[in-house]
Structures are given as C-alpha cells and as structure tokens.
Design a protein around this motif. Structure first.
Motif, PDB file in Angstrom:
ATOM      1  N   PRO A   9       0.782  -1.235   0.000  1.00 62.56           N
ATOM      2  CA  PRO A   9       0.000   0.000   0.000  1.00 62.56           C
ATOM      3  C   PRO A   9       0.817   1.289   0.000  1.00 62.56           C
ATOM      4  O   PRO A   9       0.269   2.363  -0.230  1.00 62.56           O
ATOM      5  CB  PRO A   9      -0.836  -0.119   1.290  1.00 62.56           C
ATOM      6  CG  PRO A   9      -0.063  -1.043   2.167  1.00 62.56           C
ATOM      7  CD  PRO A   9       0.578  -2.027   1.241  1.00 62.56           C
ATOM      8  N   GLU A  10       2.102   1.203   0.273  1.00 58.24           N
ATOM      9  CA  GLU A  10       2.938   2.402   0.287  1.00 58.24           C
ATOM     10  C   GLU A  10       4.380   2.017  -0.027  1.00 58.24           C
ATOM     11  O   GLU A  10       4.681   0.846  -0.249  1.00 58.24           O
ATOM     12  CB  GLU A  10       2.854   3.093   1.648  1.00 58.24           C
ATOM     13  CG  GLU A  10       3.303   2.217   2.819  1.00 58.24           C
ATOM     14  CD  GLU A  10       3.230   2.949   4.144  1.00 58.24           C
ATOM     15  OE1 GLU A  10       4.100   3.818   4.374  1.00 58.24           O
ATOM     16  OE2 GLU A  10       2.318   2.670   4.929  1.00 58.24           O
ATOM     17  N   ALA A  11       5.275   3.015  -0.072  1.00 58.69           N
ATOM     18  CA  ALA A  11       6.688   2.732  -0.296  1.00 58.69           C
ATOM     19  C   ALA A  11       7.193   1.788   0.782  1.00 58.69           C
ATOM     20  O   ALA A  11       6.767   1.867   1.941  1.00 58.69           O
ATOM     21  CB  ALA A  11       7.495   4.023  -0.296  1.00 58.69           C
ATOM     22  N   TYR A  12       8.111   0.893   0.421  1.00 63.55           N
ATOM     23  CA  TYR A  12       8.497  -0.176   1.339  1.00 63.55           C
ATOM     24  C   TYR A  12       9.986  -0.466   1.278  1.00 63.55           C
ATOM     25  O   TYR A  12      10.689  -0.070   0.336  1.00 63.55           O
ATOM     26  CB  TYR A  12       7.724  -1.460   1.026  1.00 63.55           C
ATOM     27  CG  TYR A  12       7.867  -1.919  -0.407  1.00 63.55           C
ATOM     28  CD1 TYR A  12       8.937  -2.715  -0.820  1.00 63.55           C
ATOM     29  CD2 TYR A  12       6.928  -1.559  -1.362  1.00 63.55           C
ATOM     30  CE1 TYR A  12       9.076  -3.117  -2.133  1.00 63.55           C
ATOM     31  CE2 TYR A  12       7.059  -1.958  -2.683  1.00 63.55           C
ATOM     32  CZ  TYR A  12       8.123  -2.737  -3.062  1.00 63.55           C
ATOM     33  OH  TYR A  12       8.265  -3.132  -4.376  1.00 63.55           O
ATOM     34  N   VAL A  13      10.456  -1.184   2.299  1.00 62.30           N
ATOM     35  CA  VAL A  13      11.828  -1.686   2.350  1.00 62.30           C
ATOM     36  C   VAL A  13      11.758  -3.159   2.725  1.00 62.30           C
ATOM     37  O   VAL A  13      10.693  -3.688   3.058  1.00 62.30           O
ATOM     38  CB  VAL A  13      12.684  -0.916   3.379  1.00 62.30           C
ATOM     39  CG1 VAL A  13      12.824   0.541   2.985  1.00 62.30           C
ATOM     40  CG2 VAL A  13      12.082  -1.041   4.782  1.00 62.30           C
ATOM     41  N   PHE A  14      12.928  -3.835   2.658  1.00 68.79           N
ATOM     42  CA  PHE A  14      13.014  -5.234   3.054  1.00 68.79           C
ATOM     43  C   PHE A  14      14.039  -5.378   4.182  1.00 68.79           C
ATOM     44  O   PHE A  14      15.173  -4.910   4.065  1.00 68.79           O
ATOM     45  CB  PHE A  14      13.443  -6.118   1.878  1.00 68.79           C
ATOM     46  CG  PHE A  14      12.410  -6.218   0.788  1.00 68.79           C
ATOM     47  CD1 PHE A  14      11.297  -7.033   0.933  1.00 68.79           C
ATOM     48  CD2 PHE A  14      12.552  -5.492  -0.389  1.00 68.79           C
ATOM     49  CE1 PHE A  14      10.345  -7.133  -0.074  1.00 68.79           C
ATOM     50  CE2 PHE A  14      11.611  -5.581  -1.401  1.00 68.79           C
ATOM     51  CZ  PHE A  14      10.496  -6.400  -1.239  1.00 68.79           C
ATOM     52  N   VAL A  15      13.623  -6.027   5.269  1.00 66.27           N
ATOM     53  CA  VAL A  15      14.537  -6.392   6.346  1.00 66.27           C
ATOM     54  C   VAL A  15      14.896  -7.863   6.125  1.00 66.27           C
ATOM     55  O   VAL A  15      14.035  -8.729   6.204  1.00 66.27           O
ATOM     56  CB  VAL A  15      13.887  -6.210   7.730  1.00 66.27           C
ATOM     57  CG1 VAL A  15      14.891  -6.516   8.833  1.00 66.27           C
ATOM     58  CG2 VAL A  15      13.321  -4.806   7.878  1.00 66.27           C
ATOM     59  N   ILE A  16      16.166  -8.131   5.842  1.00 62.23           N
ATOM     60  CA  ILE A  16      16.589  -9.465   5.418  1.00 62.23           C
ATOM     61  C   ILE A  16      17.600 -10.037   6.405  1.00 62.23           C
ATOM     62  O   ILE A  16      18.555  -9.358   6.794  1.00 62.23           O
ATOM     63  CB  ILE A  16      17.194  -9.419   4.003  1.00 62.23           C
ATOM     64  CG1 ILE A  16      16.160  -8.848   3.019  1.00 62.23           C
ATOM     65  CG2 ILE A  16      17.664 -10.800   3.555  1.00 62.23           C
ATOM     66  CD1 ILE A  16      16.688  -8.666   1.612  1.00 62.23           C
ATOM     67  N   THR A  17      17.381 -11.299   6.793  1.00 62.94           N
ATOM     68  CA  THR A  17      18.279 -11.993   7.707  1.00 62.94           C
ATOM     69  C   THR A  17      18.524 -13.399   7.179  1.00 62.94           C
ATOM     70  O   THR A  17      17.578 -14.082   6.767  1.00 62.94           O
ATOM     71  CB  THR A  17      17.678 -12.085   9.114  1.00 62.94           C
ATOM     72  OG1 THR A  17      17.355 -10.765   9.583  1.00 62.94           O
ATOM     73  CG2 THR A  17      18.648 -12.737  10.088  1.00 62.94           C
ATOM     74  N   GLY A  18      19.787 -13.834   7.191  1.00 64.73           N
ATOM     75  CA  GLY A  18      20.064 -15.191   6.733  1.00 64.73           C
ATOM     76  C   GLY A  18      21.539 -15.472   6.571  1.00 64.73           C
ATOM     77  O   GLY A  18      22.390 -14.660   6.944  1.00 64.73           O
ATOM     78  N   ASN A  19      21.837 -16.656   6.041  1.00 65.50           N
ATOM     79  CA  ASN A  19      23.196 -17.078   5.713  1.00 65.50           C
ATOM     80  C   ASN A  19      24.082 -17.257   6.938  1.00 65.50           C
ATOM     81  O   ASN A  19      25.256 -16.885   6.931  1.00 65.50           O
ATOM     82  CB  ASN A  19      23.845 -16.099   4.731  1.00 65.50           C
ATOM     83  CG  ASN A  19      24.969 -16.736   3.941  1.00 65.50           C
ATOM     84  OD1 ASN A  19      24.920 -17.923   3.630  1.00 65.50           O
ATOM     85  ND2 ASN A  19      25.975 -15.963   3.611  1.00 65.50           N
ATOM     86  N   ASP A  20      23.541 -17.853   8.001  1.00 63.25           N
ATOM     87  CA  ASP A  20      24.352 -18.115   9.194  1.00 63.25           C
ATOM     88  C   ASP A  20      25.534 -19.032   8.896  1.00 63.25           C
ATOM     89  O   ASP A  20      26.564 -18.974   9.573  1.00 63.25           O
ATOM     90  CB  ASP A  20      23.486 -18.749  10.284  1.00 63.25           C
ATOM     91  CG  ASP A  20      22.506 -17.762  10.891  1.00 63.25           C
ATOM     92  OD1 ASP A  20      22.744 -16.545  10.754  1.00 63.25           O
ATOM     93  OD2 ASP A  20      21.505 -18.205  11.484  1.00 63.25           O
ATOM     94  N   ALA A  21      25.395 -19.872   7.877  1.00 65.72           N
ATOM     95  CA  ALA A  21      26.471 -20.801   7.516  1.00 65.72           C
ATOM     96  C   ALA A  21      27.560 -20.131   6.689  1.00 65.72           C
ATOM     97  O   ALA A  21      28.560 -20.762   6.346  1.00 65.72           O
ATOM     98  CB  ALA A  21      25.911 -22.001   6.746  1.00 65.72           C
TER      99      ALA A  21
END
Length: 291
Positions: A142-154
């Motif tokens: 519905p509006e401008a957005y961002v992405f909060v990304i978490t991963g790749n612990d290995a």
C-alpha cells in the motif's frame, strides 16, 4: 627519460586484457600472454564536473582505447549497478525518485501490542521465511516499502533479488547477513532467494524506518534505509573500519552518491538537494551526523 622508464614499467602489467568496460566487480578475462602499454591520469568531465576516482578504480588508456569504471559512472549518472558472480553479469538500471512523507503518520497499534513493540511489527508488515533456494510471490504494497533481510548463518553464498518491471539485487554476500535494503523500482512482484539454510524477509513500510533530522547524529551497523525529516547543507560520515564496500546514497528529487569507498572513511559531504531518504550499504558500524 623518466617518461620512457615509467611507460616501460607499465608494460607487461596487463596480460590478455579483454574487456569492453572495467566492471568494478573485478572480472578479468585472460588470454595468451601479451604486452600492452597503459597510461593512467585520464580525467573524466561529466556535465561540466570532473569525476573523482578511488586509487584502485582509476580510468586508463590502452592502445588508444579509454577504459572507465562502470560503477563510478553509473553512480554519477544516477543509475543502479550490481554484479552477479554466478553468471558474470553486470546489471544497469535507471532509478526513479521516491518521495517520502516527511511527517509520516504511525499506524494504530494492534490490541496485543505493548509499548515496546517495534513500529514495523504493528504496521502493515509482511513476513516471509524459508530454507534454501526459493521464489516468493508478492502482492502490491500500500505504500513505499523496504526489506529487512536476515540469513546465511552458515556463511555460504546468499543473494536476494527483487523482480518487477526491473530487477534489484538486494543482497549478494558470502557472510552472515542482517540488514534493511531497498528495491529501486518499488514494483516488486517476486523475490528470488539463493541460500543455504534458513532466512527471513520482512517487507515493511518505508515510513516505519528510523529517521534523522538536521542537527542529529545516528549510528548503525550494516545496511540500512533512513528517512530524512530535515537537513542542512552538509553531513559528516564515519565508518567502514573493516575496509569493505561502504556507500551512502541520498534519494529525493535527485539521487546523489555521497560516499563510495572500500577504505575506512571519515569525512564531510555536501547535501545538494531536497532529500527524503538515505541508503547505507555497509559492513560493520557507521555514524552519520547532519549539520
């Protein structure tokens, strides 16, 4: 004589250099060993202003042909550039300005949210989780957005690409990752994830990110998107003690590359426009102070 010796020292530094442009990701194609004479000191004038280049990305001339760093040119022309090491492909995309309301209205908290609940968790956020490679379909936000990304612990290869009218490479790393990043087109239809192990992606409103105003100082760690509520003409930026890639871009009526280096950085930069957002690309701690 000195000029002759300098040129002789430069001979043999390039072996089979076959490139159309110098891609800053550092892709070199080797052929049979030959000697080429290269000359540094090339100056590039873009729209009446001389461009500045890092020591490891200087333009040069070889056999009458001028080679320029692709990333520096793209940034100066307001284009987004990325590189996929799996396919040896450089991506260039035009960037559309996104204006953020300088005084966003916070959404009403849900009944089960307490006073310490982060704003983005009570806003219209969407959470996606997975394990390994996947493709996630998105609906219109519905509006401008961002992405909060978490991963790749290995600490394997981990990449996230947003696909819409154009593609944006949100993450591309071999280290464990946590950061807030931005899809340039704001028209993402699918997310393409390449991963080993678990990952989490939160699509949240841009209006729910941290903000900075004139006279304030903000600190952070890693990639982040910041809303600009007000600013003066200068900002002081510090960071990149690990000597990785460190960039700070401002968005608004125009897009400006304030910092772009692989060295530890501490300096004062100009804010030449009406900006509404800062995009920080970093590994490790950083500090930004608005004057």
């Amino acid at each position: 004589m000195l000029e002759f010796l300098r040129k002789m020292q430069l001979r043999g530094m390039v072996t089979g250099f076959v490139l159309g442009l110098v891609v800053m990701a550092g892709v070199t194609v080797l052929a049979s060993t030959v000697s080429r004479e290269i000359t540094y000191g090339v100056r590039v004038n873009l729209n009446g202003r001389l461009m500045q280049f890092d020591e490891d990305s200087r333009p040069f001339v070889m056999e009458g042909r001028t080679f320029l760093p692709l990333r520096a040119l793209a940034d100066a022309m307001g284009m987004d550039v990325s590189f996929n090491p799996d396919t040896n492909t450089a991506y260039l995309n035009t960037v559309e300005a996104v204006t953020v309301n300088p005084v966003p209205v916070a959404p009403a908290p849900s009944p089960d949210s307490g006073p310490d609940t982060p704003l983005w968790e009570t806003a219209d956020a969407r959470v996606f989780t997975g394990d390994g490679d996947d493709v996630v379909a998105l609906s219109a936000f519905p509006e401008a957005y961002v992405f909060v990304i978490t991963g790749n612990d290995a600490a394997r290869h981990f990449s996230v690409r947003a696909h819409g009218y154009r593609s944006s490479l949100l993450v591309n790393t071999t280290a464990a990752y946590h950061g807030i990043t931005y899809a340039q087109g704001q028209d993402t239809e699918t997310l393409e994830i390449t991963a080993t192990g678990n990952w989490t992606i939160v699509q949240k409103p841009l209006s729910a990110t941290r903000s900075i105003s004139a006279g304030e100082t903000i600190t952070g760690n890693g990639d982040e998107i910041l809303r600009i509520l007000s600013h003066g003409q200068t900002a002081t930026v510090e960071g990149n003690s690990a000597g990785r890639h460190f960039a700070v871009r401002s968005h608004g009526a125009r897009r400006s590359l304030l910092v772009n280096t692989t060295n530890e950085y501490s300096g004062r930069v100009m804010l030449r426009g009406e900006y509404t957002m800062l995009e920080v690309t970093a590994v490790g701690d950083w500090t930004i102070a608005f004057e």
